[in-house]
Design an enzyme around this catalytic site. Structure first.
Site, PDB file in Angstrom:
ATOM      1  N   ARG A   1      -4.949 -22.770   1.537  1.00  0.00           N
ATOM      2  CA  ARG A   1      -4.109 -23.101   2.694  1.00  0.00           C
ATOM      3  C   ARG A   1      -4.319 -24.531   3.164  1.00  0.00           C
ATOM      4  O   ARG A   1      -3.374 -25.160   3.661  1.00  0.00           O
ATOM      5  CB  ARG A   1      -4.369 -22.118   3.829  1.00  0.00           C
TER       6      ARG A   1
ATOM      7  N   LYS B   1       3.148   1.850   0.592  1.00  0.00           N
ATOM      8  CA  LYS B   1       4.019   2.747   1.354  1.00  0.00           C
ATOM      9  C   LYS B   1       5.479   2.312   1.419  1.00  0.00           C
ATOM     10  O   LYS B   1       5.776   1.133   1.601  1.00  0.00           O
ATOM     11  CB  LYS B   1       3.509   2.820   2.785  1.00  0.00           C
TER      12      LYS B   1
ATOM     13  N   GLY C   1       0.503 -10.548   0.619  1.00  0.00           N
ATOM     14  CA  GLY C   1      -0.918 -10.840   0.461  1.00  0.00           C
ATOM     15  C   GLY C   1      -1.505 -10.297  -0.828  1.00  0.00           C
ATOM     16  O   GLY C   1      -2.146 -11.018  -1.593  1.00  0.00           O
TER      17      GLY C   1
ATOM     18  N   GLY D   1       2.538 -11.807   5.758  1.00  0.00           N
ATOM     19  CA  GLY D   1       3.420 -11.177   6.742  1.00  0.00           C
ATOM     20  C   GLY D   1       4.708 -11.955   6.936  1.00  0.00           C
ATOM     21  O   GLY D   1       5.792 -11.378   7.057  1.00  0.00           O
TER      22      GLY D   1
HETATM   23  P1  ADP Z   1       1.487  -6.804  -0.428  1.00  0.00           P
HETATM   24  O1  ADP Z   1       0.269  -7.215   0.343  1.00  0.00           O
HETATM   25  O2  ADP Z   1       1.649  -7.597  -1.697  1.00  0.00           O
HETATM   26  O3  ADP Z   1       2.721  -6.790   0.417  1.00  0.00           O
HETATM   27  P2  ADP Z   1       0.980  -4.008   0.004  1.00  0.00           P
HETATM   28  O4  ADP Z   1      -0.030  -4.348   1.059  1.00  0.00           O
HETATM   29  O5  ADP Z   1       2.246  -3.432   0.432  1.00  0.00           O
HETATM   30  O6  ADP Z   1       1.239  -5.298  -0.919  1.00  0.00           O
HETATM   31  O7  ADP Z   1       0.328  -2.977  -1.022  1.00  0.00           O
HETATM   32  C1  ADP Z   1      -0.872  -3.196  -1.691  1.00  0.00           C
HETATM   33  C2  ADP Z   1      -1.698  -1.959  -1.788  1.00  0.00           C
HETATM   34  O8  ADP Z   1      -0.973  -0.886  -2.377  1.00  0.00           O
HETATM   35  C3  ADP Z   1      -2.892  -2.184  -2.671  1.00  0.00           C
HETATM   36  O9  ADP Z   1      -4.072  -2.079  -1.896  1.00  0.00           O
HETATM   37  C4  ADP Z   1      -2.795  -1.079  -3.718  1.00  0.00           C
HETATM   38  O10 ADP Z   1      -4.049  -0.500  -4.021  1.00  0.00           O
HETATM   39  C5  ADP Z   1      -1.887  -0.089  -3.048  1.00  0.00           C
HETATM   40  N1  ADP Z   1      -1.232   0.762  -4.061  1.00  0.00           N
HETATM   41  C6  ADP Z   1      -0.467   0.359  -5.077  1.00  0.00           C
HETATM   42  N2  ADP Z   1      -0.079   1.395  -5.849  1.00  0.00           N
HETATM   43  C7  ADP Z   1      -0.638   2.502  -5.309  1.00  0.00           C
HETATM   44  C8  ADP Z   1      -0.624   3.894  -5.660  1.00  0.00           C
HETATM   45  N3  ADP Z   1       0.036   4.336  -6.722  1.00  0.00           N
HETATM   46  N4  ADP Z   1      -1.306   4.752  -4.873  1.00  0.00           N
HETATM   47  C9  ADP Z   1      -1.985   4.295  -3.787  1.00  0.00           C
HETATM   48  N5  ADP Z   1      -2.037   3.008  -3.410  1.00  0.00           N
HETATM   49  C10 ADP Z   1      -1.375   2.113  -4.158  1.00  0.00           C
HETATM   50 MG    MG Z   2      -1.025  -6.095   1.711  1.00  0.00          MG
END
Ligand code: ADP
Ligand code: MG
Length: 395
Positions: free
Chosen positions: A37, A199, A352, A375
């Site tokens: 950053r 989710k 992230g 975010g």
């Molecule tokens: P980002 O930060 O890129 O937006 P998210 O925070 O939405 O991504 O999601 C990341 C998390 O989702 C990770 O910690 C990962 O372990 C979890 N994840 C991915 N696939 C699964 C799965 N099949 N079951 C449970 N958790 C999962």
């Molecule tokens: Mg995340």
């Protein structure tokens, strides 16, 4: 609409008050563990200093909750910045809006850089308090917003301050908003989006915003399970959000209405436990056992998703395809990263965990753009007008 940038101002002798995102990770000894950053802000700082501005930098660091707390002092960040800007005078002042800060600003010469103390040492920052914003504004002639990572927050130093000073975008802000804005507004096609993560409920608004725009939307991660459950598959012990099923069904219908292809994995990596050393098997989605959970996309899904990425001209990715923190369930995520790295397309990664995955895969520099704001990039992809972007003057 194009925004005014630092190149639209004549800087000589002016005080450029720059909001940067210096919210860097530190270890227990206060050592900076990742300076991405800080480096991301260098083009803006260098341009301003080279053009004779007196550069005053403000940022938050951590969550000091409106109180002075030395753990979150920007002093170490200023020391690090000094190392990166050799040949420049880089000062730090342990004050933000008081007499001491003002005195430090008044002593600056053209081309000097001053780092102010953490704006979140003051409750007025996160409350977007008018008096605090006004006090900050008193330190500069022009407000430069280069903190894309906090642009989704309407705080005093990101938004409120613009009531008292003209506001232009720094290079980082310009790049983030420009490349993601272009992809959303006028993408070169085919336009493919890959959405994953834990989710559905976290990503509803992104999916909703992207569906009408994309040619294909590839779904992976934990949230694929909820979509698959809606389609009638028994996903065993997988993460299925009972209260997001209705939403998932609605999104599937929305895809149909827009004629966009929403792809779900045909196969998954299934395990009996959520553990790094859990035994795991490839399963077609109709073969998952009642005591198994899907923790990654399978080889068939990887093949299909890679083919989509190879054929695309614009690719946006948010959210890992599996529990990539555990090597056994990281293949899908790394396969997407690899495919994007080799694609002859504009490739954008936001979020992230997705950004962390791309860095782990060692392909971050092969992407057109890796967003510095988790975010903020999510809200941008949701189609929201970010407060810190809204305040920047239009050209
Ligand atoms: P980002 O930060 O890129 O937006 P998210 O925070 O939405 O991504 O999601 C990341 C998390 O989702 C990770 O910690 C990962 O372990 C979890 N994840 C991915 N696939 C699964 C799965 N099949 N079951 C449970 N958790 C999962
Ligand atoms: Mg995340």
């Amino acid at each position: 609409m194009a925004k005014k940038t630092i190149e639209d101002v004549s800087w000589s002798g002016k005080r450029a008050l720059v909001r940067v995102d210096f919210n860097v990770p530190m270890n227990d000894e206060g050592k900076i563990t990742d300076d991405t950053r800080i480096r991301a802000a260098l083009p803006t700082i260098t341009y301003l200093a080279d053009h004779g501005a007196r550069v005053i930098l403000m940022s938050h660091l951590g969550r000091p909750k409106g109180q002075r707390n030395d753990t979150y002092s920007l002093r170490r960040v200023a020391d690090h910045l000094r190392g990166l800007l050799s040949g420049r005078r880089v000062f730090f002042v342990d004050d933000t809006v008081g007499e001491t800060a003002l005195a430090a600003v008044n002593e600056l010469q053209d081309g000097d850089v001053l780092v102010l103390e953490n704006v979140r040492f003051y409750p007025g920052e996160e409350k977007n308090d008018k008096d605090f914003a006004k006090a900050l504004a008193g330190l500069g002639d022009v407000f430069v917003n280069d903190a894309f990572g906090t642009a989704h927050r309407a705080h005093a130093s990101t938004a409120g301050i613009a009531d008292y000073l003209p506001c232009v975008a720094g290079y980082l802000m310009e790049k983030e908003v420009g490349i993601m804005g272009q992809a959303l507004a006028n993408p070169e096609r085919p336009f493919v989006a890959i959405i994953g993560g834990a989710k559905v409920s976290d990503k509803i608004n992104v999916i909703e915003n992207l569906l009408p725009k994309v040619d294909a939307l590839l779904i992976g991660g934990g949230m694929a399970n909820t979509f698959l459950a809606v389609q009638g598959y028994d996903m065993g012990k997988s993460l299925v959000e009972a209260d997001a099923k209705e939403t998932a069904a609605r999104l599937l219908k929305l895809a149909e209405q827009h004629g966009s292809r929403l792809l779900l994995p045909e196969d998954v990596i299934a395990a009996k436990a959520f553990a790094a050393d859990a035994e795991h098997t490839v399963r077609l989605v109709d073969e998952v056992e009642p005591d198994e959970m899907a923790l990654d996309i399978g080889p068939k899904a990887i093949e299909v998703y890679q083919r989509e990425i190879r054929g695309a001209k614009t690719v946006i990715w948010n959210g890992p395809m599996g529990v990539f923190e555990m090597p056994a369930f990281a293949k899908g995520t790394f396969a997407i990263a690899e495919a994007m790295a080799h694609a002859d397309a504009t490739t954008i990664v936001g979020g992230g965990d997705s950004v962390a995955a791309v860095e782990q895969a060692g392909v971050a520099d092969r992407m057109s753009h890796v967003s510095t704001g988790g975010g903020a990039s999510l809200e941008f992809l949701e189609g929201k007008l970010l407060p810190g972007v809204a305040v920047i003057a239009d050209k």
